[in-house]
Design an enzyme around this catalytic site. Structure first.
Site, PDB file in Angstrom:
ATOM      1  N   SER B 350       0.969  -1.147  -0.070  1.00 30.77           N
ATOM      2  CA  SER B 350       0.082   0.186  -0.246  1.00 30.77           C
ATOM      3  C   SER B 350       0.900   1.319  -0.010  1.00 30.77           C
ATOM      4  O   SER B 350       2.072   1.267   0.386  1.00 30.77           O
ATOM      5  CB  SER B 350      -0.979   0.073   1.162  1.00 30.77           C
ATOM      6  OG  SER B 350      -0.008  -0.228   2.514  1.00 30.77           O
ATOM      7  N   LYS B 351       0.278   2.536  -0.482  1.00 35.57           N
ATOM      8  CA  LYS B 351       1.062   3.686  -0.458  1.00 35.57           C
ATOM      9  C   LYS B 351       1.828   3.865   0.770  1.00 35.57           C
ATOM     10  O   LYS B 351       2.817   4.709   1.029  1.00 35.57           O
ATOM     11  CB  LYS B 351       0.340   4.716  -1.136  1.00 35.57           C
ATOM     12  CG  LYS B 351       1.039   5.917  -1.485  1.00 35.57           C
ATOM     13  CD  LYS B 351       1.770   5.477  -2.630  1.00 35.57           C
ATOM     14  CE  LYS B 351       2.765   6.516  -3.143  1.00 35.57           C
ATOM     15  NZ  LYS B 351       3.747   6.094  -3.869  1.00 35.57           N
TER      16      LYS B 351
END
Lengths: 356, 356
Positions: B350-351
């Site tokens: 995920s970012k």
């Protein structure tokens, strides 16, 4: 397919014998007068920034040194860039630093050159080497001989363990605790001696499941990151497995995307403040389908591990790497034997690396 | 199978668009008043030991920072151990240090915690982040906003490049050469803008040969080791290739034993004092049967490379990593597309990584 303890296999005989010699080698190191002299020189030198330089297993031991110096005397230790000084001739102030050059042969060219330049620019210099007559020893003010005895296997074992122990002794001495630290190492050596036969048997049984593995990740954090690096290096050089060491946190910052059922993940679990990060990384790897191997004395804390290769508890957290790496050495020895590879003479490697 | 320049593929559209946006992002960074203010704060702060902390791409950029600070002002910069301070609470003296926390999101928990503790113990602290409202920015004395604009792809590109440029600007400022350094970055950005379309075409052509590669080594040394780390990370997270970054010297201290025709070796060749080491490592890998990819502006100096992906020369050696990494970004984008993988959303990433 596996060799029972005591039996001498055709390949890897030196590697195996030297793994078994490690308790004696550790005791030689702590009892040598030259060890105490080098430790005193560091403790009394008044410089509290430590620059560690080495390659391969020596660099893995340097990773450990960062923690030993950070936790015992509270000094800043770093694995310094060799190329900044040797290739680029960077003009960094070194007079407040002590340089510790790590090379079992004492002949790694850029480590010798780094030490030479750092000394000429005012750094204190200590050689940690298995050859006190080597050019690294000559280049440095002080030598701490590893006292590991001749190491014939190209894959290092006892020189790695003694380099880690030398880091611990130097850091303990810097904290004014040399004798206490030597006793911790002595106790650890005896724990290791007792544990070796059963550990070899367990590692040999485990290795049979890994004959066709091409790549692995080896996960450690903090004090045990050095162990992850050294086990990955043993697997790579003796078994031709592309094993990459990662901190528990680095795994989840990218490589976890490449993990699946074909990529076993080896975790080093020791009972210290970083264990929760290793447990978390292990859980994520397992969720991605990876087969987990849990080693270290807290191996039973890794949920869902398919295989466990525990070692006995160490007397202190900083001594744990002296035990946990041995599981990986014995696993690598067994897997190499099974694959018909010779850890004493891996292809394209030599005992002294004379690369630029 | 490959997308022509200008065409928008179904997957990886953000990753590709953000790679193309990098020249503009670099120019935004050098023109932002907040950049100059953060650089001045560092230059005038009087502390000459730099502790860099980050994970993933930010840690790759930190590898570059070690060289930028070593070569421009001659300061000691290190990728510091986060776990020593955050997990083990080591009592290392930090009052003479400046901490640079690197996190595009500004939300990496242990980086924020490290900065918080270091600041409370007297270190100067600078946040380098793409979110000036993040908790990392809050935790630090000074913020250098990356000014890269929103990055939607989980696989980072423009935030990496701007972090490298931020390191260069901070180091240049510390050497009293901020404006000259900004001009070097501006020139480099324009070189990159011109080079992008042809480089994408070449990278896409090259990627077709790598559809079935499971593991690789990526080799750099010195200034370009950061590039090797970042390209390896891109290949791992976007293409599920187990790509391990190694210094040229580390390759021959072990992993060379695991190299054969199934393990391509990507070399970063830039025309500086470390090139000879990269050439030597490349020759040894080729002798072991590896397929060599040569990138960097000195790609033509790598003898026997099966594939070359050169970039134009940079105005100075320290600017080279701003160009050489882009070849790897574009290769990863093309290879991911070919394999049906989405660099914008790699599995399990995920970012913002909220791991311990």
């Amino acid at each position: 397919m596996t060799a029972a303890a005591g039996e001498v296999p055709d390949t890897g005989a030196s590697f195996r014998a030297e793994i078994y010699e490690q308790p004696d080698a550790l005791i030689r190191l702590i009892e040598a007068p030259a060890t105490a002299a080098a430790c005193d020189a560091l403790a009394e030198g008044g410089r509290r920034t430590v620059r560690l330089v080495g390659h391969g297993s020596s660099d893995a031991a340097a990773s450990y040194g960062v923690y030993a110096f950070g936790l015992l005397p509270g000094w800043t230790a770093m694995r310094d860039s060799i190329s900044l000084t040797v290739y680029y001739d960077a003009q960094i102030a070194l007079v407040e630093s002590v340089v510790i050059g790590l090379s079992q042969s004492g002949r790694t060219p850029d480590v010798v050159e780094y030490a030479t330049r750092a000394r000429s620019r005012g750094a204190a210099t200590i050689a940690v080497t298995n050859d006190p007559g080597s050019s690294l020893a000559e280049a440095c003010d002080v030598t701490l001989p590893l006292a590991a005895g001749p190491e014939r296997s190209v894959a290092a074992s006892k020189t790695y363990l003694n380099t880690v122990a030398a880091m611990l002794l130097l850091a303990g001495s810097a904290a004014g605790r040399r004798e206490e630290t030597a006793e911790v190492i002595r106790t650890t050596a005896e724990v290791l001696r007792t544990a070796l036969p059963a550990l070899e048997e367990a590692a040999s049984r485990l290795a049979t499941a890994f004959a066709y593995v091409g790549r692995m990740y080896v996960i450690g954090r903090g004090i045990e990151f050095a162990t992850a690096r050294e086990i990955a290096l043993k697997l790579t050089e003796t078994c031709r497995v592309a094993a990459e060491p990662l901190t528990a946190t680095d795994l989840v910052h990218g490589p976890i995307a490449a993990v699946d059922a074909l990529v076993p993940v080896w975790t080093i679990a020791s009972p210290d403040e970083s264990l929760h990060a290793v447990k978390d990384a292990a859980a994520r790897a397992r969720d991605a389908g990876a087969v987990l191997i849990a080693s270290g004395s807290a191996a039973s804390d890794i949920d869902g591990a398919a295989y466990r290769l525990p070692v006995p508890p160490a007397p202190t957290p900083l001594a744990a790497p002296l035990l946990s790496v041995v599981a990986g050495q014995l696993f690598a020895a067994a897997l190499a034997r099974m694959k018909g590879l010779d850890p004493d003479q891996p292809e394209r490697l030599s005992k002294v690396t004379l690369a630029p």
